[in-house]
Scaffold this motif. Sequence first.
Motif, short mmCIF file in Angstrom:
data_model
loop_
_atom_site.label_atom_id
_atom_site.label_comp_id
_atom_site.label_asym_id
_atom_site.label_seq_id
_atom_site.Cartn_x
_atom_site.Cartn_y
_atom_site.Cartn_z
N GLY A 54 4.30 -22.96 -6.87
CA GLY A 54 4.70 -22.27 -8.09
C GLY A 54 3.81 -21.08 -8.45
N GLU A 55 2.99 -20.62 -7.51
CA GLU A 55 2.11 -19.49 -7.76
C GLU A 55 2.82 -18.15 -7.58
N VAL A 56 3.93 -18.15 -6.88
CA VAL A 56 4.77 -16.98 -6.71
C VAL A 56 6.21 -17.46 -6.70
N THR A 57 7.13 -16.65 -7.22
CA THR A 57 8.53 -17.05 -7.24
C THR A 57 9.16 -16.89 -5.86
N GLU A 58 10.36 -17.45 -5.72
CA GLU A 58 11.07 -17.30 -4.45
C GLU A 58 11.35 -15.82 -4.18
N ARG A 59 11.80 -15.11 -5.20
CA ARG A 59 12.02 -13.66 -5.02
C ARG A 59 10.72 -12.95 -4.69
N GLY A 60 9.63 -13.38 -5.34
CA GLY A 60 8.33 -12.79 -5.07
C GLY A 60 7.91 -13.00 -3.62
N TYR A 61 8.19 -14.19 -3.10
CA TYR A 61 7.86 -14.48 -1.71
C TYR A 61 8.57 -13.52 -0.76
N TRP A 62 9.89 -13.34 -0.97
CA TRP A 62 10.64 -12.47 -0.07
C TRP A 62 10.26 -11.01 -0.25
N ALA A 63 9.83 -10.63 -1.45
CA ALA A 63 9.34 -9.26 -1.64
C ALA A 63 8.05 -9.04 -0.83
N LEU A 64 7.18 -10.05 -0.82
CA LEU A 64 5.96 -9.96 -0.02
C LEU A 64 6.28 -9.85 1.47
N ARG A 65 7.23 -10.66 1.92
CA ARG A 65 7.60 -10.60 3.34
C ARG A 65 8.25 -9.27 3.68
N ALA A 66 9.06 -8.73 2.76
CA ALA A 66 9.69 -7.42 2.99
C ALA A 66 8.63 -6.35 3.18
N ALA A 67 7.62 -6.37 2.32
CA ALA A 67 6.56 -5.37 2.42
C ALA A 67 5.78 -5.52 3.73
N GLU A 68 5.50 -6.76 4.09
CA GLU A 68 4.70 -7.03 5.29
C GLU A 68 5.47 -6.64 6.56
N VAL A 69 6.73 -7.05 6.64
CA VAL A 69 7.53 -6.73 7.81
C VAL A 69 7.81 -5.23 7.86
N GLY A 70 8.08 -4.63 6.70
CA GLY A 70 8.32 -3.19 6.66
C GLY A 70 7.14 -2.41 7.19
N THR A 71 5.96 -2.80 6.80
CA THR A 71 4.75 -2.12 7.28
C THR A 71 4.62 -2.27 8.79
N ALA A 72 4.88 -3.46 9.30
CA ALA A 72 4.79 -3.70 10.75
C ALA A 72 5.77 -2.83 11.52
N LEU A 73 6.91 -2.54 10.91
CA LEU A 73 7.94 -1.73 11.57
C LEU A 73 7.84 -0.25 11.22
N GLY A 74 6.78 0.12 10.47
CA GLY A 74 6.62 1.52 10.10
C GLY A 74 7.55 1.95 9.00
N ARG A 75 7.96 1.02 8.14
CA ARG A 75 8.88 1.33 7.05
C ARG A 75 8.24 0.91 5.73
N ASP A 76 7.18 1.57 5.36
CA ASP A 76 6.45 1.24 4.14
C ASP A 76 7.36 1.39 2.92
N GLY A 77 7.14 0.51 1.93
CA GLY A 77 7.94 0.57 0.72
C GLY A 77 9.30 -0.06 0.85
N TRP A 78 9.47 -0.89 1.86
CA TRP A 78 10.75 -1.57 2.09
C TRP A 78 11.08 -2.49 0.92
N SER A 79 12.31 -2.43 0.44
CA SER A 79 12.77 -3.34 -0.61
C SER A 79 13.26 -4.64 0.01
N THR A 80 13.38 -5.67 -0.82
CA THR A 80 13.92 -6.94 -0.34
C THR A 80 15.34 -6.74 0.17
N HIS A 81 16.11 -5.91 -0.52
CA HIS A 81 17.49 -5.66 -0.08
C HIS A 81 17.52 -5.04 1.31
#
Length: 215
Positions: A54-81
């Motif tokens: 409960g330290e981060v919401t489900e949406r918050g989790y996927w936002a974190l993953r979006a940012a992390e994966v986006g950075t790995a793929l060279g797409r900084d600022g990636w949204s969850t969508h």
Amino acid sequence: MKALLLDVGGVVFRSGSEMLALLGEREPAARTVAARRGPLGPEPDPDWGRMLRGEVTERGYWALRAAEVGTALGRDGWSTHEFMAELYEHAGVEIIRPAARRLVADVRAAGLRLGVLTNDLAAFHGDSPLGDLSGLGDLDVLVDGSLTGILKPDPRSYAAVIDGLGVAPGEIVFVDDMPWNVEGGRAAGLHAVQLDLRDPDAAFAEARSALGLAP
């Protein structure tokens, strides 16, 4: 039992954790990040643990993953969508769980009611083809917290879908993959089944049994 109620992400759709594995296979730059994918990855996923605590919401989790994966793929600022589009919108990838599709078909054949209660359908998939659940057939009710602003496990979300199904709470079998949503469903009087991402078919078998449908 007179009705089946389903969550979407992780239940009707294959989970983001499963789709991350496919992303890692097709995008070498994302393999290290994709190794951390909830309970399904070969590496620990600390953010998933934070979500479960409960330290981060489900949406918050996927936002974190979006940012992390986006950075790995060279797409900084990636949204969850944008992240969800990369995960799910690829030709030839089966998105709907076969066990979910079969269960929905059998529920309809048995003349039972069918509903969907989701927090994130529009938020994650928007106007993409995945935002349209018509592939499941006609639903008696669809309640999306992205649109109502009321998210599970808020009791009002369950009340809305129970009203739409038009049957007593105790006559509804509800399947969700998040423990707090399952607890909220039980508090609302539903027969709630938790789907374990490590063995999703077990939840559908339990739902079938509760609904009196053949295995």
